[in-house]
Scaffold this motif. Structure first.
Motif, PDB file in Angstrom:
ATOM      1  N   ALA A 100     -24.962   3.686   2.754  1.00  0.00           N
ATOM      2  CA  ALA A 100     -24.943   3.597   1.300  1.00  0.00           C
ATOM      3  C   ALA A 100     -24.025   2.461   0.875  1.00  0.00           C
ATOM      4  N   PRO A 101     -24.204   1.950  -0.348  1.00  0.00           N
ATOM      5  CA  PRO A 101     -23.295   0.917  -0.845  1.00  0.00           C
ATOM      6  C   PRO A 101     -21.864   1.446  -0.947  1.00  0.00           C
ATOM      7  N   VAL A 102     -20.905   0.533  -0.751  1.00  0.00           N
ATOM      8  CA  VAL A 102     -19.490   0.894  -0.799  1.00  0.00           C
ATOM      9  C   VAL A 102     -18.782   0.045  -1.844  1.00  0.00           C
ATOM     10  N   ASN A 103     -17.958   0.701  -2.663  1.00  0.00           N
ATOM     11  CA  ASN A 103     -17.050   0.010  -3.577  1.00  0.00           C
ATOM     12  C   ASN A 103     -15.627   0.195  -3.096  1.00  0.00           C
ATOM     13  N   ALA A 104     -14.914  -0.914  -2.857  1.00  0.00           N
ATOM     14  CA  ALA A 104     -13.464  -0.835  -2.718  1.00  0.00           C
ATOM     15  C   ALA A 104     -12.898  -0.736  -4.128  1.00  0.00           C
ATOM     16  N   VAL A 105     -12.116   0.312  -4.404  1.00  0.00           N
ATOM     17  CA  VAL A 105     -11.657   0.601  -5.769  1.00  0.00           C
ATOM     18  C   VAL A 105     -10.190   0.199  -5.896  1.00  0.00           C
ATOM     19  N   THR A 106      -9.923  -0.785  -6.748  1.00  0.00           N
ATOM     20  CA  THR A 106      -8.553  -1.243  -6.974  1.00  0.00           C
ATOM     21  C   THR A 106      -8.124  -0.935  -8.396  1.00  0.00           C
ATOM     22  N   THR A 107      -7.009  -0.248  -8.531  1.00  0.00           N
ATOM     23  CA  THR A 107      -6.411   0.033  -9.830  1.00  0.00           C
ATOM     24  C   THR A 107      -5.218  -0.895 -10.006  1.00  0.00           C
ATOM     25  N   PHE A 108      -5.272  -1.736 -11.025  1.00  0.00           N
ATOM     26  CA  PHE A 108      -4.226  -2.736 -11.200  1.00  0.00           C
ATOM     27  C   PHE A 108      -3.124  -2.255 -12.141  1.00  0.00           C
ATOM     28  N   THR A 109      -1.893  -2.506 -11.706  1.00  0.00           N
ATOM     29  CA  THR A 109      -0.689  -2.351 -12.508  1.00  0.00           C
ATOM     30  C   THR A 109       0.129  -3.623 -12.292  1.00  0.00           C
ATOM     31  N   ARG A 110       1.323  -3.656 -12.861  1.00  0.00           N
ATOM     32  CA  ARG A 110       2.190  -4.815 -12.601  1.00  0.00           C
ATOM     33  C   ARG A 110       2.623  -4.878 -11.139  1.00  0.00           C
ATOM     34  N   LEU A 111       2.521  -3.770 -10.432  1.00  0.00           N
ATOM     35  CA  LEU A 111       2.927  -3.753  -9.030  1.00  0.00           C
ATOM     36  C   LEU A 111       2.020  -4.609  -8.153  1.00  0.00           C
ATOM     37  N   ASN A 112       0.727  -4.647  -8.474  1.00  0.00           N
ATOM     38  CA  ASN A 112      -0.199  -5.384  -7.615  1.00  0.00           C
ATOM     39  C   ASN A 112      -0.975  -6.490  -8.324  1.00  0.00           C
TER      40      ASN A 112
ATOM     41  N   TYR B 212      -2.889   2.183   5.029  1.00  0.00           N
ATOM     42  CA  TYR B 212      -3.645   0.942   4.850  1.00  0.00           C
ATOM     43  C   TYR B 212      -4.657   0.722   5.968  1.00  0.00           C
ATOM     44  N   SER B 213      -4.204   0.814   7.194  1.00  0.00           N
ATOM     45  CA  SER B 213      -5.105   0.557   8.320  1.00  0.00           C
ATOM     46  C   SER B 213      -6.189   1.622   8.418  1.00  0.00           C
ATOM     47  N   GLN B 214      -5.852   2.880   8.098  1.00  0.00           N
ATOM     48  CA  GLN B 214      -6.856   3.944   8.145  1.00  0.00           C
ATOM     49  C   GLN B 214      -7.949   3.712   7.106  1.00  0.00           C
ATOM     50  N   ALA B 215      -7.547   3.281   5.901  1.00  0.00           N
ATOM     51  CA  ALA B 215      -8.534   3.029   4.853  1.00  0.00           C
ATOM     52  C   ALA B 215      -9.468   1.885   5.246  1.00  0.00           C
TER      53      ALA B 215
ATOM     54  N   TYR C 108       0.838  -1.204   0.000  1.00  0.00           N
ATOM     55  CA  TYR C 108       0.000   0.000   0.000  1.00  0.00           C
ATOM     56  C   TYR C 108       0.870   1.251   0.000  1.00  0.00           C
ATOM     57  N   ARG C 109       1.859   1.292   0.879  1.00  0.00           N
ATOM     58  CA  ARG C 109       2.729   2.465   0.955  1.00  0.00           C
ATOM     59  C   ARG C 109       3.526   2.640  -0.334  1.00  0.00           C
ATOM     60  N   HIS C 110       3.999   1.544  -0.905  1.00  0.00           N
ATOM     61  CA  HIS C 110       4.788   1.632  -2.132  1.00  0.00           C
ATOM     62  C   HIS C 110       3.960   2.229  -3.277  1.00  0.00           C
ATOM     63  N   ILE C 111       2.724   1.794  -3.385  1.00  0.00           N
ATOM     64  CA  ILE C 111       1.868   2.248  -4.480  1.00  0.00           C
ATOM     65  C   ILE C 111       1.331   3.653  -4.229  1.00  0.00           C
ATOM     66  N   ARG C 112       0.912   3.926  -2.997  1.00  0.00           N
ATOM     67  CA  ARG C 112       0.195   5.165  -2.704  1.00  0.00           C
ATOM     68  C   ARG C 112       1.055   6.226  -2.015  1.00  0.00           C
TER      69      ARG C 112
END
Length: 360
Positions: A152-164, A136-139, A127-131
């Motif tokens: 309300a509904p919640v979406n966890a939003v993941t953006t994929f690269t080769r890193l993750n 991480y724990s706060q999110a 998490y720290r490397h990417i962001r």
């Protein structure tokens, strides 16, 4: 979908993504807005308030407020409330960091269609490397607290690269544990912090699409569609097991029925497209004027007969229109051919098998 005529464009502007500020307390490597510092000459609150009225007048049904980090704009609540007061659906995307009781109470005062919270890793180190920050724990804590309200509904939003990309299953398990939906999208080379090594190869892309397709199919069979694939992948796969990915895809709507607005007033069909696709600035021309202008969004609106290569030859060309312009631009340098397409990659594999059989 018909092409634009020479007269004023009459299409309904159905949805808008609004970058209220480019200020951010993260420094994500994949960020298409290069968020961190505020943009020069960010729009004043009064202009945002009138813009919401212009959006409504053009038929807008949903506004998504983002950043940067949306909650770093001092008047985010007033702007969000204007959206609600106009009868427009409101969604918000946040990184979920440092949201105390006051901001939480303000957020809960708004009727939301959905809340998106960025989550690009399944552990604090990645998490720290990417962001670029320890968050991480706060999110996770913020997601837990918001979900517990049932607001309300919640979406966890993941953006994929080769890193993750290699952490797909681990992130999936975290999202399942949170009890929220999973919004999945791919990064492309727009950010100044993005390096070419981070871009998924077409083969990486296909592997991930296969995994996503399996989850979409399983979710459909379970009767709970918790996977939210975004528009930057898929497109009429040949494999029937993966057909649910964009089975009803009708082409990218950027510039046709959707816009993105940067904090400084730059108008684009999609905020992920980058500087070459700026159509004007709201300080210089009104939204209505730019939207109705038949010359606006010309590349996005006038694709008929302009597709190239594998996209031009595809039997789904007229409907698909080369998929996501952002991924097309990343793979070919223009928006008229897209190598990040399951149908294209599956056909390549079939052709390779035929060549091998002939050679044998």
């Amino acid at each position: 979908m018909s092409e634009v005529e020479d007269g004023a464009y009459e299409g309904v502007l159905a949805a808008a993504v609004i970058e209220l500020t480019n200020r951010c307390n993260s420094r994500c490597l994949h960020c298409a807005s290069n968020s961190g510092a505020a943009r020069v000459d960010e729009l004043p609150t009064a202009r945002w308030l009138t813009l919401m009225e212009e959006l409504r007048a053009l038929g807008c049904e949903e506004v998504t407020l983002i950043g940067g980090e949306v909650f770093l704009h001092p008047d985010w609540l007033a702007i969000a409330q204007r959206v609600v007061d106009l009868g427009v659906g409101l969604s918000i995307v946040t990184n979920g960091l440092f949201i105390g009781p006051e901001k939480m109470a303000a957020l809960l005062s708004l009727p939301l269609l959905r809340l998106g919270v960025s989550l690009d890793a399944a552990d604090p180190v990645l998490y720290r490397h990417i962001r670029g920050v320890d968050g991480y724990s706060q999110a996770l804590d913020f997601i837990d607290r918001f979900v517990a309200t049932g607001h309300a509904p919640v979406n966890a939003v993941t953006t994929f690269t080769r890193l993750n990309a290699g952490h797909f299953e681990a992130i999936e398990q975290v999202v399942r544990g949170l009890g929220v939906s999973w919004q999945i999208q791919f990064a492309h080379d727009v950010s100044e912090r993005f390096t070419s090594e981070m871009l998924l190869s077409p083969d990486d892309f296909r592997v991930l699409c296969g995994k996503i397709g399996d989850l979409v199919l399983a979710a459909e069979l379970d009767g709970r569609q918790w996977i939210v694939p975004m528009d930057d992948f898929g497109y009429f796969p040949l494999d029937p097991l993966h057909a649910p990915i964009h089975a009803r895809w009708s082409g990218c709507q950027a510039g046709l029925h959707i816009i993105g607005v940067r904090a400084n007033g730059d108008l684009l069909g999609c905020l992920s497209l980058g500087d070459p696709f700026i159509e004007g600035n709201l300080r210089e021309r009104s939204l209505v004027e730019i939207w109705r202008d038949p010359a606006s969004f010309a590349k996005l609106r006038r694709k008929g007969g302009r597709l190239e290569g594998s996209c031009a030859a595809c039997d789904k060309a007229e409907v698909c229109r080369a998929g996501c312009p952002c991924m097309a631009y990343a793979s070919t340098g223009d928006i008229y051919e897209n190598h990040y397409c399951l149908r294209h990659l599956e056909r390549q594999e079939l052709l390779a098998l035929l060549v091998d059989e002939d050679a044998g």
